[in-house]
Design a protein around this motif. Structure first.
Motif, short mmCIF file in Angstrom:
data_model
loop_
_atom_site.label_atom_id
_atom_site.label_comp_id
_atom_site.label_asym_id
_atom_site.label_seq_id
_atom_site.Cartn_x
_atom_site.Cartn_y
_atom_site.Cartn_z
N PRO A 238 42.83 44.18 39.81
CA PRO A 238 42.68 43.71 38.42
C PRO A 238 41.29 43.18 38.09
N PRO A 267 39.72 38.35 35.96
CA PRO A 267 39.88 37.76 37.28
C PRO A 267 40.72 38.66 38.18
N GLY A 268 40.68 38.34 39.48
CA GLY A 268 41.50 39.06 40.44
C GLY A 268 40.66 39.79 41.46
N VAL A 269 41.36 40.43 42.39
CA VAL A 269 40.69 41.14 43.47
C VAL A 269 40.15 42.47 42.95
N ALA A 338 37.31 37.89 41.86
CA ALA A 338 36.83 37.08 40.74
C ALA A 338 37.86 35.99 40.50
N ARG A 339 37.46 34.75 40.70
CA ARG A 339 38.41 33.65 40.57
C ARG A 339 38.66 33.31 39.10
N PRO B 276 46.14 37.31 37.44
CA PRO B 276 45.28 37.07 38.60
C PRO B 276 44.28 35.95 38.32
N GLY B 277 43.65 35.50 39.39
CA GLY B 277 42.61 34.47 39.25
C GLY B 277 43.01 33.17 39.90
N LYS B 310 49.87 39.09 45.09
CA LYS B 310 49.22 38.74 46.36
C LYS B 310 48.41 37.48 46.13
N VAL B 342 44.47 31.15 44.82
CA VAL B 342 43.82 32.25 44.10
C VAL B 342 44.75 33.46 44.14
N VAL B 343 45.04 33.99 42.97
CA VAL B 343 45.93 35.14 42.87
C VAL B 343 45.06 36.39 42.85
N ARG B 344 45.27 37.25 43.84
CA ARG B 344 44.43 38.45 43.93
C ARG B 344 44.87 39.52 42.94
N TRP B 345 46.17 39.75 42.88
CA TRP B 345 46.70 40.70 41.89
C TRP B 345 48.14 40.34 41.59
N ASP B 347 51.63 42.42 40.15
CA ASP B 347 52.30 43.62 39.64
C ASP B 347 53.41 43.24 38.68
#
Lengths: 362, 367
Positions: A238, A267-269, A338-339, B276-277, B310, B342-345, B347
């Motif tokens: 994301p 944000p996100g991986v 991205a935090r 996320p974030g 995740k 921290v939330v990576r993704w 779904d």
């Protein structure tokens, strides 16, 4: 937070702010098309010896970038990249640029994000900003394949005083860009009459074409590429860019260089998988990952907080200022996460080979 | 990877899993926790002794869709510890939606209280409670339920007429044969009560609180006008020090403190998360003066082992990072720095609740 083994590979870009390039700050570049603010990092001083120097800057001014000094040459090849600052449209430049190539001063004009490839030793410039239509201006990057910025100026418009000033600045050090300047015996006169409008160097000027990371928008070729990347279970996360430019050596007249350009808003991986690695990978060649902001009023503002893992130990580094991450060949890096994102930021990879081979680890 | 100092504090919820298919397949009786048509379709039950590093807590998470009694013939029952029963919906867009109608009997009088919105029921130690009956279910996904009990070993004394020592023993043996340990110490009371729900007089009404009374975040924004003066003070202090909610934080969140829970030494949350974030900006790790557990659960009633996201969380002052994409409990003993999350993704939207073993929730930033 982690401090450790790979700390020397993360460099805040402001270690290489070039104050004298500020348009209103130096006589040499006042009232020119040159940068309002700029970073310029080089392999010798900042990039752990990589055969690379690169810049990132914001531009709003009109006119010649180095009045009287051009054309010029370098002993190394380079790619000059003009990009816009509209995070919703990577194909918008918001400016019109005229650029001269060769001793013929062959003029090339463009108003879309573009890369100009300059082989080692080939005279190039003047660069003239004809118009800026985006009210916040545009950005420009130099990717030069030499550890030390080195220029031989060939313009016939430099005064002896100007040359003396530049020599002195260089001797004193600390002023201006870390640039080794010399002055050619042979001078080339630039006037409207000496400019030419042929097509000999057309192949050195290329528009930046984004490919979408949305699957439904991929061309067949892009799909092949995408499937190659995702075949081992990697998916776009994301935090990744929705629209990315990636130019390889084959697109850059065979340079040992590939680069990306894109805006990042969420944000996100960046990469999901394969497995738990979330994108941890190595390359057989060196590369630099550059995170920059998109606020031209403050070049030191990134607008996001990013974490990146370095090394097989997954040492984590976190930053919220414009930063370059040096990834020597074989050193594993990622995931990037991205935090938070307050303002879309931009990112580019500079990879020191024509291809971008990636091996996922963990 | 370096040696993992805090690995024992981060556990998949499945360590407390009970195979309800196996349990339901057992011949009479079905099993202590699946012994009623209204009981869980799937459930995990973790306790302090076996799973939570000795915390004085046992808690559950489960999905429910059946109509009827939860423990046929066994109720009412008592515990030697107080507990909170938290009934929640599975509509991640609306924290006020339960999608079911529940009746719970409280006291020896079996005063029957009914509710159809997300609710916490506070049960003091020793107070007879239940039968508990799911009257109706409107939500196509059913609803969720978690128990937060202030004892490290689930301990129940059954008072219903329909239960005997022998039946209870047989139940436990049968379940054990299925390869599952029932982490419940069960007793059968001398005194038996016939199931006999009575009209509520209001005597126990104060033990039933809609979760909306604790709402602190709606649609990603803090509901500032609902904060108590103390909460407001804490919030202002946070703002002053540059702390704010990150993009990964809750879409909808409710928070019930000891004062909302009849003075229990417990505070708990329930929230939905979809982005996320990072969860908190402007602060790294923090500590509390009391123990707590952080529970990350999925919202797919067909798969209790699915989280849909995740997530990484740092533990200890070393910021040792743990990463998971399955439903997980993170145990945070008092004084142990934890976070950021921290939330990576993501779904699918997921749920998160914390159960902290203090009436208040004091937080001190560490870095």
């Amino acid at each position: 937070m982690a401090k450790g083994k790979y700390e020397h590979l993360l460099k805040p870009l402001n270690i290489a702010t070039v104050p004298q390039m500020m348009r209103d700050g130096a006589d040499s570049f006042k009232n020119t098309g040159n940068a309002d603010s700029i970073y310029w990092l080089n392999g010798k001083e900042h990039l752990e010896g990589l055969e690379l120097n690169f810049s990132w800057g914001f531009y709003t001014g009109l006119g010649n970038w180095h009045p009287g000094m051009d054309p010029h040459i370098h002993p190394y090849p380079e790619a000059l990249v003009w990009v816009g600052l509209d995070p919703d449209n990577v194909e918008y430049l918001g400016a019109e640029i005229s650029y001269c190539l060769g001793e013929e001063l062959e003029v090339h004009t463009f108003d879309k994000p573009s890369v100009v490839i300059v082989p080692a030793g080939m005279p190039h410039c003047p660069s003239i900003t004809q118009d800026v239509t985006n009210p916040i201006g545009y950005s420009f990057m130099i990717f030069s394949l030499g550890a030390e910025p080195t220029t031989t100026w060939m313009g016939d418009g430099m005064t002896d005083k100007q040359i003396e000033q530049m020599r002195q600045a260089q001797a004193e050090g600390g002023r201006g860009p870390s640039m080794v300047s010399s002055f050619s015996e042979k001078r080339i006169k630039v006037t409207p009459e000496t400019l030419t409008y042929g097509h000999k160097y057309d192949h050195f000027v290329k528009p930046l074409k984004p490919f979408s990371t949305s699957l439904d928008k991929l061309t067949p070729e892009e799909r092949v590429q995408y499937e190659k990347v995702t075949s081992d279970g990697m998916k776009v996360g994301p935090g990744n860019s929705g629209s990315l430019v990636w130019m390889y050596g084959k697109d850059l007249e065979g340079l040992e260089l590939n680069f990306t350009w894109g805006f990042y808003k969420s944000p996100g991986v960046w990469h999901r998988g394969p497995g738990d690695s979330d994108g941890a990978h190595v390359h057989p060649t060196d590369e630099v990952l550059v995170f920059v902001g998109t606020d031209p009023s403050d070049i030191d503002y990134l607008g996001a907080e990013i974490s990146i893992d370095m090394g097989k130990e997954h040492e984590r580094y976190i930053f919220d200022k414009p930063t370059a991450v040096i990834c020597p060949r074989g050193v594993s890096h990622n995931p990037v996460i991205a935090r938070y994102v307050d303002r879309p930021y931009a990112f580019f990879v500079i990879g020191l080979s024509g291809e971008h081979k990636t091996t996922y680890v963990d | 990877m370096a040696k993992r100092k805090y690995a024992h504090l981060v556990k998949p919820l499945s360590v407390g899993g009970m195979d309800t298919e196996v349990m339901k397949g057992l011949k009479i009786p079905k099993g202590a926790f699946a012994n009623g048509p209204g009981n869980a379709d799937s459930i995990v039950w973790l306790n302090g002794r076996d799973h939570l590093e000795g915390l004085n807590l046992n808690f559950t998470w489960g999905f429910y869709s059946g109509i009827g009694d939860w423990h046929t013939g066994q109720d009412p029952h008592t515990h030697p510890y107080p507990e909170c029963l938290v009934f929640v919906g599975l509509d991640s867009a609306n924290l006020n939606y339960l999608g079911a109608e529940i009746e719970i009997c409280l006291g020896e009088e079996q005063e029957a209280y009914t509710f159809d919105e997300p609710t916490v029921v506070i049960v003091p130690a020793g107070m007879p409670h239940c039968p508990l009956t799911t009257k109706r279910v409107w939500s196509p996904k059913g609803f969720g339920f978690y128990l937060a009990s202030l004892g490290n070993v689930p301990t129940t004394t059954w008072m219903g007429e329909g239960v005997s020592e022998e039946a209870m023993k047989a139940m436990q043996e049968a379940a054990a044969k299925s390869g599952r340990q029932i982490p419940m110490t069960s007793y059968v009371s001398e005194k038996r009560l016939k199931k006999n729900p009575t009209k509520p007089t209001g005597k126990y009404a104060h033990l039933i609180k809609p979760l909306k009374t604790g709402m602190v975040t709606q649609r990603g924004k803090m509901v500032l006008d609902r904060l108590t003066p103390e909460q407001r003070e804490q919030f202002d202090e946070m703002v002053k020090t540059g702390q704010k909610l990150g993009p990964g934080n809750a879409d909808h969140l409710t928070w019930m403190y000891g004062k909302d829970l009849e003075g229990l030494e417990m505070n708990l949350t329930w929230g939905f998360y979809s982005k996320p974030g990072i969860w908190h900006r402007g602060v790294g790790a923090h500590v509390h003066p009391t123990d707590e557990v952080l529970v990350f659960a999925g919202l797919d009633p067909t798969d209790i082992n699915y989280l849909g996201a995740k997530i990484e969380i740092d533990m200890g002052e070393e910021h040792e990072r743990y990463i998971f994409d399955k439903p997980t409990v993170v145990i945070c003993p008092k004084g142990l720095p934890h976070n950021p999350v921290v939330v990576r993704w993501v779904d699918k939207p997921y749920a998160f609740y914390l159960i902290a073993l203090g009436g208040e929730h004091k937080t001190t930033a560490v870095d």
